[in-house]
Design an enzyme around this catalytic site. Sequence first.
Site, PDB file in Angstrom:
ATOM      1  N   HIS A 189       0.803  -1.222   0.000  1.00 13.85           N
ATOM      2  CA  HIS A 189       0.000   0.000   0.000  1.00 13.85           C
ATOM      3  C   HIS A 189       0.835   1.272   0.000  1.00 13.85           C
ATOM      4  O   HIS A 189       0.377   2.318  -0.435  1.00 13.85           O
ATOM      5  CB  HIS A 189      -1.049  -0.041   1.109  1.00 13.85           C
ATOM      6  CG  HIS A 189      -2.198  -0.911   0.719  1.00 13.85           C
ATOM      7  ND1 HIS A 189      -2.270  -2.234   1.066  1.00 13.85           N
ATOM      8  CD2 HIS A 189      -3.253  -0.657  -0.083  1.00 13.85           C
ATOM      9  CE1 HIS A 189      -3.355  -2.753   0.512  1.00 13.85           C
ATOM     10  NE2 HIS A 189      -3.967  -1.820  -0.182  1.00 13.85           N
ATOM     11  N   ARG A 296     -11.248   3.643  -1.729  1.00 18.78           N
ATOM     12  CA  ARG A 296     -10.719   2.834  -0.615  1.00 18.78           C
ATOM     13  C   ARG A 296     -11.142   3.492   0.692  1.00 18.78           C
ATOM     14  O   ARG A 296     -10.401   4.308   1.245  1.00 18.78           O
ATOM     15  CB  ARG A 296      -9.192   2.763  -0.684  1.00 18.78           C
ATOM     16  CG  ARG A 296      -8.622   1.852  -1.745  1.00 18.78           C
ATOM     17  CD  ARG A 296      -7.111   1.695  -1.554  1.00 18.78           C
ATOM     18  NE  ARG A 296      -6.567   0.611  -2.347  1.00 18.78           N
ATOM     19  CZ  ARG A 296      -6.004   0.764  -3.555  1.00 18.78           C
ATOM     20  NH1 ARG A 296      -5.901   1.956  -4.090  1.00 18.78           N
ATOM     21  NH2 ARG A 296      -5.507  -0.286  -4.199  1.00 18.78           N
ATOM     22  N   ARG A 332     -16.004   1.072  -1.984  1.00 20.82           N
ATOM     23  CA  ARG A 332     -15.654  -0.248  -1.463  1.00 20.82           C
ATOM     24  C   ARG A 332     -15.784  -0.203   0.057  1.00 20.82           C
ATOM     25  O   ARG A 332     -15.211   0.676   0.694  1.00 20.82           O
ATOM     26  CB  ARG A 332     -14.227  -0.622  -1.845  1.00 20.82           C
ATOM     27  CG  ARG A 332     -13.823  -1.950  -1.206  1.00 20.82           C
ATOM     28  CD  ARG A 332     -12.469  -2.402  -1.654  1.00 20.82           C
ATOM     29  NE  ARG A 332     -11.408  -1.662  -1.007  1.00 20.82           N
ATOM     30  CZ  ARG A 332     -10.109  -1.892  -1.244  1.00 20.82           C
ATOM     31  NH1 ARG A 332      -9.752  -2.812  -2.117  1.00 20.82           N
ATOM     32  NH2 ARG A 332      -9.188  -1.216  -0.622  1.00 20.82           N
ATOM     33  N   GLU A 431     -10.645 -10.884  -5.903  1.00 19.97           N
ATOM     34  CA  GLU A 431      -9.222 -10.821  -5.531  1.00 19.97           C
ATOM     35  C   GLU A 431      -8.776 -12.086  -4.817  1.00 19.97           C
ATOM     36  O   GLU A 431      -7.669 -12.179  -4.315  1.00 19.97           O
ATOM     37  CB  GLU A 431      -8.928  -9.560  -4.711  1.00 19.97           C
ATOM     38  CG  GLU A 431      -9.935  -9.246  -3.646  1.00 19.97           C
ATOM     39  CD  GLU A 431      -9.770  -7.846  -3.033  1.00 19.97           C
ATOM     40  OE1 GLU A 431      -8.734  -7.194  -3.228  1.00 19.97           O
ATOM     41  OE2 GLU A 431     -10.707  -7.435  -2.326  1.00 19.97           O
ATOM     42  N   ASN A 454      -3.987  -6.861  -7.267  1.00 23.54           N
ATOM     43  CA  ASN A 454      -2.918  -6.812  -6.256  1.00 23.54           C
ATOM     44  C   ASN A 454      -3.028  -8.024  -5.336  1.00 23.54           C
ATOM     45  O   ASN A 454      -2.060  -8.745  -5.098  1.00 23.54           O
ATOM     46  CB  ASN A 454      -3.012  -5.536  -5.417  1.00 23.54           C
ATOM     47  CG  ASN A 454      -3.026  -4.289  -6.274  1.00 23.54           C
ATOM     48  OD1 ASN A 454      -2.547  -4.318  -7.390  1.00 23.54           O
ATOM     49  ND2 ASN A 454      -3.569  -3.208  -5.749  1.00 23.54           N
ATOM     50  N   ASP A 455      -4.233  -8.240  -4.819  1.00 28.82           N
ATOM     51  CA  ASP A 455      -4.413  -9.396  -3.947  1.00 28.82           C
ATOM     52  C   ASP A 455      -4.543 -10.686  -4.754  1.00 28.82           C
ATOM     53  O   ASP A 455      -4.019 -11.728  -4.352  1.00 28.82           O
ATOM     54  CB  ASP A 455      -5.652  -9.201  -3.057  1.00 28.82           C
ATOM     55  CG  ASP A 455      -5.315  -8.348  -1.840  1.00 28.82           C
ATOM     56  OD1 ASP A 455      -4.272  -8.612  -1.205  1.00 28.82           O
ATOM     57  OD2 ASP A 455      -6.068  -7.419  -1.533  1.00 28.82           O
ATOM     58  N   ARG A 465       2.514  -9.668  -1.083  1.00 27.34           N
ATOM     59  CA  ARG A 465       2.701  -8.434  -1.854  1.00 27.34           C
ATOM     60  C   ARG A 465       3.587  -7.419  -1.149  1.00 27.34           C
ATOM     61  O   ARG A 465       4.003  -6.437  -1.756  1.00 27.34           O
ATOM     62  CB  ARG A 465       1.337  -7.812  -2.212  1.00 27.34           C
ATOM     63  CG  ARG A 465       0.542  -7.367  -1.012  1.00 27.34           C
ATOM     64  CD  ARG A 465      -0.901  -7.080  -1.369  1.00 27.34           C
ATOM     65  NE  ARG A 465      -1.139  -5.690  -1.746  1.00 27.34           N
ATOM     66  CZ  ARG A 465      -2.360  -5.170  -1.916  1.00 27.34           C
ATOM     67  NH1 ARG A 465      -3.443  -5.926  -1.778  1.00 27.34           N
ATOM     68  NH2 ARG A 465      -2.512  -3.924  -2.233  1.00 27.34           N
ATOM     69  N   CYS A 502      -9.265  -2.832 -10.739  1.00 23.98           N
ATOM     70  CA  CYS A 502      -8.778  -1.690  -9.959  1.00 23.98           C
ATOM     71  C   CYS A 502      -7.467  -1.991  -9.254  1.00 23.98           C
ATOM     72  O   CYS A 502      -7.029  -1.230  -8.406  1.00 23.98           O
ATOM     73  CB  CYS A 502      -9.843  -1.227  -8.971  1.00 23.98           C
ATOM     74  SG  CYS A 502     -10.354  -2.500  -7.818  1.00 23.98           S
TER      75      CYS A 502
HETATM   76  C1  PEP Z   1      -6.434  -5.194  -5.052  1.00 25.12           C
HETATM   77  O1  PEP Z   1      -6.253  -6.071  -4.212  1.00 25.12           O
HETATM   78  O2  PEP Z   1      -6.083  -5.290  -6.240  1.00 25.12           O
HETATM   79  C2  PEP Z   1      -7.067  -3.916  -4.673  1.00 25.12           C
HETATM   80  C3  PEP Z   1      -7.362  -2.994  -5.566  1.00 25.12           C
HETATM   81  O3  PEP Z   1      -7.315  -3.706  -3.346  1.00 25.12           O
HETATM   82  P1  PEP Z   1      -6.174  -3.239  -2.317  1.00 25.12           P
HETATM   83  O4  PEP Z   1      -4.950  -2.877  -3.103  1.00 25.12           O
HETATM   84  O5  PEP Z   1      -6.708  -2.054  -1.564  1.00 25.12           O
HETATM   85  O6  PEP Z   1      -5.998  -4.449  -1.459  1.00 25.12           O
HETATM   86 MG    MG Z   2      -7.215  -5.945  -2.305  1.00 28.17          MG
END
Ligand code: PEP
Ligand code: MG
Length: 574
Positions: A189, A296, A332, A431, A454-455, A465, A502
């Site tokens: 993040h 977010r 979200r 995700e 991302n997840d 990650r 996203c």
């Molecule tokens: C993701 O996991 O791709 C996502 C957009 O959520 P975050 O990065 O906030 O976990």
């Molecule tokens: Mg995520």
Amino acid sequence: MKSFQGITASSGIAIGPAFHFHRGDLYFERHTVTDPAAEWTRLKVALATARQQLTAVAARAKAESGKEEADIFEAHILMLEDPDLLETMQQAIKGQSLNAEAALQDATENYAQLLETLDDEYFGARAADVRDVATRVLRILLGVAESPTAGLLIPSIILARDLTPSDTVLLDKSLVLGFCTVEGGATSHTAILSRSLGLPAVVGTAPEVLEIPPGATLALDGGAGTLTLEPGEALIAAYRRRQTASATLLTQARKDAYAPASTRDGHRVEVVANIGNVAGVAAALEAGAEGVGLLRTEFLYLEQTHLPDEEEQYQAYRAIVEAFGSQPVILRTLDIGGDKGLPYLDLPHEMNPFLGFRAIRLCLARPEIFKPQLRAALRASVGGNLKIMFPMVATVAEVRAARTILEECRAELLAEGQPVAEEIEIGIMVEIPATAVLAERFATEVDFFSIGTNDLTQYTLAADRTNALVAALGSAFQPAVLHLVRNVITAAHAEGKWVGLCGELAGDPLAIPILLGLGLDEFSMNPPAIPLAKQIIRALTLEETQKLARAALALDDAEAVQELVKRRAPAVNL
Ligand code: PEP
Ligand code: MG
């Protein structure tokens, strides 16, 4: 001149002095003391120091922000003088020979928990105050500086072992030129935040960067993933030339940023923004966002020292929805956990927080947290184009349970005479591989999907990650991830539903042609990436990207996929 190689987290160049961010560990051992009287005096001195600090803070707050702010600190002073608390701590030290840190923590934690059991918003906030005061006294006892950013006075490059989102919100962004951390991956993040701020960042560098003298001149090259100590005039001049060249490129892309994004053969997709708060709205609109693909909301929670109540949330959501008029805003629901801890929520310690009690799991178990957010969102929906999205969904049962609570909230609000928009699209984030694999089942339960690569990547490749050691493995370009993305899009389209993405992949110039070819309908990204993304889309045809996507799916690894795009879609090197 010495260079350190790390991982690219956010491109761009920064030149400036080094500033070390130390969180200040409040760790202590619980033990017995040989001189309880002296220990009690030590605690009393710490309490008196805290009192002095708070008196000064209250006076400053009164001058700068008014009486209401100052009252909070006056209340903190009163807590330090609470006879019951003092008696309990004295008893623990003098009666049981406990050290001051442990006595303080036991007494204040018991008190805070007692306040929480009263199940009242007011007392819940007081519990957070008690913990806040206890932390202040603990810092004094342990000799840890009050704020890790206290010495940040001029624009600097921030060096840290790691930075959590709650650390990053503490930083005055006008004094941050860039970030460089030892830990972290490209989708941690901190990396995402730097990208959304348009600041260069490098993660996963050698731990020696932590030994760089404070104030030393540094050059950070986000795109190359390097940090150079004492770069010298020639390198600084070369970097300055690159800064000018990329500014020119961006100015060009920004000229057309407000126009829609259609391919050369007329295929239109939506390009929207990822934002974390009301402050993100201006950057999104300025960059040409056609709405918000990911709000977010947890950042609203991270910026506070207590749970934001329904009204606070309503005001924030309302402001964002209004700013976008008829354009969509996808809210979200709270995605706390993983690398986004909430210091004041007092969640259980977990061995694997990314696999634990986070996001929708936590919300379904804690309706007292979930419902105020849903009520605030429903109230904010009136007259705008708000959509609601649940994060980290793994089973159909979770979607149904979340929807049931949402409907309960709607019914409550209507019974109270509060208006709610009639039609609100409900979606989920995809995700978790389980959800991607069974996307066809979920497609009948929701109005849309937004893929969180991302997840999804970290769970598909089993590569944390935030761990620099496995960053190369945890690439969203891995064909396994692309196959899941294709599966989700195919399943949704078969049910007439639309799909967004996203995760950070959506704004990556090399990924855009593949995602277009896979049939993605909506690209949601950090605002600074929007102008260039639109320009890339306009330079391509749907047909060529479909061929490219088919070829990418047949490859063996992430590097091969990236090489293919570079070869076959030179437009992305705009
Ligand atoms: C993701 O996991 O791709 C996502 C957009 O959520 P975050 O990065 O906030 O976990
Ligand atoms: Mg995520």
